[in-house]
Design a protein around this motif. Structure first.
Motif, PDB file in Angstrom:
ATOM      1  N   GLU A  67       0.817  -1.217   0.000  1.00 40.33           N
ATOM      2  CA  GLU A  67       0.000   0.000   0.000  1.00 40.33           C
ATOM      3  C   GLU A  67       0.851   1.267   0.000  1.00 40.33           C
ATOM      4  O   GLU A  67       0.566   2.213  -0.747  1.00 40.33           O
ATOM      5  CB  GLU A  67      -0.943   0.031   1.207  1.00 40.33           C
ATOM      6  N   LEU A  68       1.893   1.288   0.800  1.00 41.92           N
ATOM      7  CA  LEU A  68       2.737   2.482   0.874  1.00 41.92           C
ATOM      8  C   LEU A  68       3.368   2.785  -0.483  1.00 41.92           C
ATOM      9  O   LEU A  68       3.356   3.927  -0.947  1.00 41.92           O
ATOM     10  CB  LEU A  68       3.811   2.294   1.952  1.00 41.92           C
ATOM     11  N   GLY A  69       3.903   1.757  -1.147  1.00 38.68           N
ATOM     12  CA  GLY A  69       4.484   1.946  -2.472  1.00 38.68           C
ATOM     13  C   GLY A  69       3.465   2.409  -3.492  1.00 38.68           C
ATOM     14  O   GLY A  69       3.756   3.265  -4.332  1.00 38.68           O
ATOM     15  N   ARG A  70       2.272   1.827  -3.447  1.00 40.58           N
ATOM     16  CA  ARG A  70       1.205   2.251  -4.368  1.00 40.58           C
ATOM     17  C   ARG A  70       0.883   3.723  -4.176  1.00 40.58           C
ATOM     18  O   ARG A  70       0.716   4.465  -5.149  1.00 40.58           O
ATOM     19  CB  ARG A  70      -0.056   1.412  -4.150  1.00 40.58           C
ATOM     20  N   ARG A  71       0.789   4.156  -2.943  1.00 45.22           N
ATOM     21  CA  ARG A  71       0.478   5.558  -2.675  1.00 45.22           C
ATOM     22  C   ARG A  71       1.579   6.478  -3.204  1.00 45.22           C
ATOM     23  O   ARG A  71       1.309   7.537  -3.771  1.00 45.22           O
ATOM     24  CB  ARG A  71       0.263   5.778  -1.185  1.00 45.22           C
ATOM     25  N   MET A  72       2.831   6.057  -3.025  1.00 46.28           N
ATOM     26  CA  MET A  72       3.943   6.876  -3.521  1.00 46.28           C
ATOM     27  C   MET A  72       3.915   6.945  -5.039  1.00 46.28           C
ATOM     28  O   MET A  72       4.114   8.020  -5.620  1.00 46.28           O
ATOM     29  CB  MET A  72       5.273   6.280  -3.031  1.00 46.28           C
ATOM     30  N   ARG A  73       3.696   5.801  -5.699  1.00 47.49           N
ATOM     31  CA  ARG A  73       3.635   5.810  -7.167  1.00 47.49           C
ATOM     32  C   ARG A  73       2.507   6.712  -7.654  1.00 47.49           C
ATOM     33  O   ARG A  73       2.702   7.477  -8.601  1.00 47.49           O
ATOM     34  CB  ARG A  73       3.456   4.389  -7.703  1.00 47.49           C
ATOM     35  N   GLN A  74       1.344   6.647  -7.039  1.00 46.87           N
ATOM     36  CA  GLN A  74       0.232   7.490  -7.472  1.00 46.87           C
ATOM     37  C   GLN A  74       0.567   8.967  -7.328  1.00 46.87           C
ATOM     38  O   GLN A  74       0.213   9.774  -8.186  1.00 46.87           O
ATOM     39  CB  GLN A  74      -1.030   7.119  -6.693  1.00 46.87           C
ATOM     40  N   PHE A  75       1.269   9.313  -6.272  1.00 46.35           N
ATOM     41  CA  PHE A  75       1.712  10.698  -6.100  1.00 46.35           C
ATOM     42  C   PHE A  75       2.682  11.072  -7.220  1.00 46.35           C
ATOM     43  O   PHE A  75       2.545  12.117  -7.859  1.00 46.35           O
ATOM     44  CB  PHE A  75       2.372  10.864  -4.729  1.00 46.35           C
ATOM     45  N   ASN A  76       3.671  10.206  -7.482  1.00 47.77           N
ATOM     46  CA  ASN A  76       4.672  10.488  -8.518  1.00 47.77           C
ATOM     47  C   ASN A  76       4.057  10.590  -9.903  1.00 47.77           C
ATOM     48  O   ASN A  76       4.493  11.402 -10.721  1.00 47.77           O
ATOM     49  CB  ASN A  76       5.752   9.400  -8.521  1.00 47.77           C
ATOM     50  N   PHE A  82       3.266  13.815 -11.555  1.00 47.93           N
ATOM     51  CA  PHE A  82       4.348  14.662 -12.038  1.00 47.93           C
ATOM     52  C   PHE A  82       5.016  14.113 -13.290  1.00 47.93           C
ATOM     53  O   PHE A  82       5.355  14.876 -14.186  1.00 47.93           O
ATOM     54  CB  PHE A  82       5.405  14.862 -10.935  1.00 47.93           C
ATOM     55  N   VAL A  83       5.256  12.799 -13.336  1.00 48.70           N
ATOM     56  CA  VAL A  83       6.045  12.224 -14.430  1.00 48.70           C
ATOM     57  C   VAL A  83       5.286  11.196 -15.254  1.00 48.70           C
ATOM     58  O   VAL A  83       5.853  10.593 -16.161  1.00 48.70           O
ATOM     59  CB  VAL A  83       7.355  11.589 -13.896  1.00 48.70           C
ATOM     60  N   GLY A  84       4.015  10.996 -14.960  1.00 49.72           N
ATOM     61  CA  GLY A  84       3.255   9.979 -15.673  1.00 49.72           C
ATOM     62  C   GLY A  84       3.572   8.592 -15.141  1.00 49.72           C
ATOM     63  O   GLY A  84       4.470   8.408 -14.330  1.00 49.72           O
ATOM     64  N   GLU A  85       2.825   7.621 -15.614  1.00 54.74           N
ATOM     65  CA  GLU A  85       3.036   6.252 -15.145  1.00 54.74           C
ATOM     66  C   GLU A  85       4.350   5.702 -15.670  1.00 54.74           C
ATOM     67  O   GLU A  85       4.775   6.016 -16.778  1.00 54.74           O
ATOM     68  CB  GLU A  85       1.875   5.355 -15.571  1.00 54.74           C
TER      69      GLU A  85
END
Length: 142
Positions: free
Chosen positions: A18-27, A30-33
């Motif tokens: 979950e923590l990683g998913r939240r960080m990726r969604q934040f990122n 800014f930079v796209g998937e």
């Protein structure tokens, strides 16, 4: 949120991702998937099929991150390290990497990496017992 608790997460919480998913969604805002981490593993063996060296790293966000490169003392100065690094860099290019980065301690292989085209861009002095850690990078030609 003014009332919160700092705690050690359970193994289940850590493995949930979950923590990683939240960080990726934040990122992504800014930079796209971007893609997942892609491992880059290469090894070298001698004529008797014994392991004499290897490299472990990964490609993420177009960068090869070299975590470990080791060559047995008996196989050093024979081109094994250079060939391992070249093979890893090619695998990384095939995965879309355009650059490479690593860090090495003062007593390890800084000069070797410089000969392979890496440049030092940062250093932490006295990282351990009076030795520095060098941070290095290289642009990977297509």
């Amino acid at each position: 949120m003014s009332d919160f608790e700092i705690y050690t997460p359970t193994p289940e919480e850590v493995h949930s991702g979950e923590l990683g998913r939240r960080m990726r969604q934040f990122n992504y805002r800014f930079v796209g998937e971007y893609g997942q981490v892609q491992p880059v593993w290469v090894s070298a063996k001698d004529e008797g099929a014994g392991l004499v060296g290897g490299l472990r790293g990964f490609v993420f966000l177009s960068w090869l991150n070299v975590e470990l490169l080791f060559v047995d003392e008996s196989a050093r100065h024979q081109g094994v390290g250079r060939r391992l690094l070249e093979a890893a860099e090619q695998k990384a290019r095939d995965l879309g990497a355009r650059n490479a980065t690593l860090n090495t301690f003062e007593w390890q292989a800084r000069d070797f990496y410089i000969r392979q085209g890496y440049e030092e861009f940062g250093r932490i002095d006295d990282y351990i017992s009076g030795f520095y850690s060098a941070y290095m990078k290289k642009a990977l030609a297509p």
